[in-house]
Enzyme design. Sequence first.
Site, PDB file in Angstrom:
ATOM      1  N   ARG A 270     -83.738  -2.853  29.840  1.00  0.00           N
ATOM      2  CA  ARG A 270     -84.887  -3.747  29.929  1.00  0.00           C
ATOM      3  C   ARG A 270     -85.264  -3.904  31.405  1.00  0.00           C
ATOM      4  NH1 ARG A 270     -85.749  -2.778  25.468  1.00  0.00           N
ATOM      5  NH2 ARG A 270     -85.871  -4.108  23.647  1.00  0.00           N
TER       6      ARG A 270
ATOM      7  N   ASP B 209     -86.899   3.970  32.392  1.00  0.00           N
ATOM      8  CA  ASP B 209     -87.669   4.042  31.150  1.00  0.00           C
ATOM      9  C   ASP B 209     -88.301   2.676  30.872  1.00  0.00           C
ATOM     10  OD1 ASP B 209     -88.588   5.443  28.827  1.00  0.00           O
ATOM     11  OD2 ASP B 209     -87.133   4.325  27.627  1.00  0.00           O
TER      12      ASP B 209
ATOM     13  N   GLU C  77     -94.009  -3.637  32.583  1.00  0.00           N
ATOM     14  CA  GLU C  77     -94.426  -2.672  31.559  1.00  0.00           C
ATOM     15  C   GLU C  77     -95.292  -3.255  30.440  1.00  0.00           C
ATOM     16  OE1 GLU C  77     -90.533  -1.323  30.145  1.00  0.00           O
ATOM     17  OE2 GLU C  77     -91.037  -2.064  28.167  1.00  0.00           O
TER      18      GLU C  77
ATOM     19  N   HIS D  97     -90.977   3.638  28.208  1.00  0.00           N
ATOM     20  CA  HIS D  97     -90.209   3.096  27.074  1.00  0.00           C
ATOM     21  C   HIS D  97     -90.142   4.104  25.915  1.00  0.00           C
ATOM     22  CE1 HIS D  97     -88.716  -1.063  25.786  1.00  0.00           C
ATOM     23  NE2 HIS D  97     -88.174  -0.167  24.978  1.00  0.00           N
TER      24      HIS D  97
HETATM   25  P1  NAD Z   1     -75.377  -3.539  22.120  1.00  0.00           P
HETATM   26  O1  NAD Z   1     -75.556  -4.962  21.738  1.00  0.00           O
HETATM   27  O2  NAD Z   1     -74.697  -2.601  21.188  1.00  0.00           O
HETATM   28  O3  NAD Z   1     -74.601  -3.454  23.526  1.00  0.00           O
HETATM   29  C1  NAD Z   1     -74.877  -4.277  24.615  1.00  0.00           C
HETATM   30  C2  NAD Z   1     -73.594  -4.390  25.425  1.00  0.00           C
HETATM   31  O4  NAD Z   1     -73.894  -5.140  26.619  1.00  0.00           O
HETATM   32  C3  NAD Z   1     -72.476  -5.139  24.678  1.00  0.00           C
HETATM   33  O5  NAD Z   1     -71.285  -4.396  24.710  1.00  0.00           O
HETATM   34  C4  NAD Z   1     -72.358  -6.444  25.461  1.00  0.00           C
HETATM   35  O6  NAD Z   1     -71.027  -6.961  25.476  1.00  0.00           O
HETATM   36  C5  NAD Z   1     -72.784  -5.988  26.845  1.00  0.00           C
HETATM   37  N1  NAD Z   1     -73.098  -7.091  27.734  1.00  0.00           N
HETATM   38  C6  NAD Z   1     -73.580  -8.317  27.406  1.00  0.00           C
HETATM   39  N2  NAD Z   1     -73.693  -9.071  28.525  1.00  0.00           N
HETATM   40  C7  NAD Z   1     -73.274  -8.296  29.557  1.00  0.00           C
HETATM   41  C8  NAD Z   1     -73.155  -8.506  30.952  1.00  0.00           C
HETATM   42  N3  NAD Z   1     -73.473  -9.689  31.515  1.00  0.00           N
HETATM   43  N4  NAD Z   1     -72.687  -7.497  31.727  1.00  0.00           N
HETATM   44  C9  NAD Z   1     -72.330  -6.309  31.161  1.00  0.00           C
HETATM   45  N5  NAD Z   1     -72.422  -6.053  29.835  1.00  0.00           N
HETATM   46  C10 NAD Z   1     -72.889  -7.041  29.049  1.00  0.00           C
HETATM   47  O7  NAD Z   1     -76.844  -3.017  22.487  1.00  0.00           O
HETATM   48  P2  NAD Z   1     -77.355  -1.512  22.471  1.00  0.00           P
HETATM   49  O8  NAD Z   1     -77.841  -1.163  21.110  1.00  0.00           O
HETATM   50  O9  NAD Z   1     -76.359  -0.655  23.143  1.00  0.00           O
HETATM   51  O10 NAD Z   1     -78.663  -1.672  23.382  1.00  0.00           O
HETATM   52  C11 NAD Z   1     -78.568  -1.943  24.773  1.00  0.00           C
HETATM   53  C12 NAD Z   1     -79.950  -2.250  25.302  1.00  0.00           C
HETATM   54  O11 NAD Z   1     -80.772  -1.063  25.234  1.00  0.00           O
HETATM   55  C13 NAD Z   1     -80.738  -3.262  24.454  1.00  0.00           C
HETATM   56  O12 NAD Z   1     -80.453  -4.566  24.864  1.00  0.00           O
HETATM   57  C14 NAD Z   1     -82.179  -2.901  24.718  1.00  0.00           C
HETATM   58  O13 NAD Z   1     -82.619  -3.713  25.774  1.00  0.00           O
HETATM   59  C15 NAD Z   1     -82.125  -1.462  25.201  1.00  0.00           C
HETATM   60  N6  NAD Z   1     -82.875  -0.518  24.337  1.00  0.00           N
HETATM   61  C16 NAD Z   1     -83.780   0.300  24.927  1.00  0.00           C
HETATM   62  C17 NAD Z   1     -84.485   1.226  24.159  1.00  0.00           C
HETATM   63  C18 NAD Z   1     -85.482   2.171  24.787  1.00  0.00           C
HETATM   64  O14 NAD Z   1     -86.281   2.769  24.062  1.00  0.00           O
HETATM   65  N7  NAD Z   1     -85.478   2.353  26.095  1.00  0.00           N
HETATM   66  C19 NAD Z   1     -84.266   1.283  22.777  1.00  0.00           C
HETATM   67  C20 NAD Z   1     -83.311   0.439  22.202  1.00  0.00           C
HETATM   68  C21 NAD Z   1     -82.613  -0.465  22.986  1.00  0.00           C
END
Ligand code: NAD
Length: 329
Positions: free
Chosen positions: A233, A257, A262, A294
Amino acid sequence: MKILFYDTKVYDKETFNLALPDFPEITVDYLKTDISPKTAALAKGYDAICAFVSSDLGKETLDVLHDCSVRLLLMRCAGFNNIDLETAKKYGMTILRVPGYSPEAVAEHAMALALAVNRHLHKAYIKVRENNFSLAGLMGYNFHQKTAGIIGTGKIGAAMARICHGFGMKVLAYDVYKNPALDFVTYVELDELLASSDLISLHCPLMDSTYHLINKDTIAKMKDGVILINTSRGGLIKTDDLILGIRAHKFFGVGLDVYEEETPNVFEDRSDEILEHSTTARLLSFPNVIITSHQGFFTEEALKAIACTTLSNARDFEAGTIPEYNLVK
Ligand code: NAD
């Protein structure tokens, strides 16, 4: 079950139309326009609306949806930070989403950005098209035996860690929870990850605790010549500080990305406009920065999974068997 889709793109319609024959009890109508307080009234007569990451599902929109007797909000994405949860709860609306539809789609895009900035593919592509076959300015470095630092090792971060491991990189990670499946990863404190990594990739969610996680202090702790990738994000990085870091030659390359500005751009063709007062335009002026809009999630497999889960969510809701894992509380 009648569902009104908002903000429908051609590819949404194609993938949902392919999945719909398996859900004969569901009928859908597609709107190109996104949902807002002004367009929410179009949902009169529908049981559910289906929306996306940048749809406005704030209080005013939900007030109108409630007046239209809409009971179900189907998010065809993982995120739900654009919904006023308190108001949805007050009206007894159910919110179902699609978590983890294809972590590999986003992780592979993160590595694509890392490889592109490392090997200057964006410049090489243009040069060769202009019959310039010189290698000047194209030198990269091997990822093999370098160190990757993964911040957030949930579904996507874990997939990225596996990819980096496959490249023969040493993989460090920082997360508030350790992922027991990643036995090849060394968990360290954030400062150690920043100081030791040649490639840093962000995969934690945007929350109060992670807002501007990458700022002038954390950038100062990174190795000189680091590659920074953000597919998570935009708000995780303080853009003004990133720009200062780029101007100070801190980064070998930056691949984004997602970025702070955005929202008005995402998925829109603004090629006829001048991006006045835009920080993004400043970022785009640097030769070692690549920005994509994105598109991390944008693979055939991910879109199929999103369509299938969204329609299953609707079916399960109607059958009274709400899938807990997909429920937004
Ligand atoms: P997820 O919930 O499986 O994993 C997120 C991880 O971040 C967890 O392990 C959590 O413990 C960790 N976390 C939480 N707070 C933290 C901190 N302060 N420091 C370090 N780690 C911390 O989520 P995911 O499915 O892996 O998705 C991750 C991110 O990817 C989403 O939040 C979303 O913003 C982004 N995303 C982007 C796209 C894209 O098209 N670019 C698509 C889907 C998701």
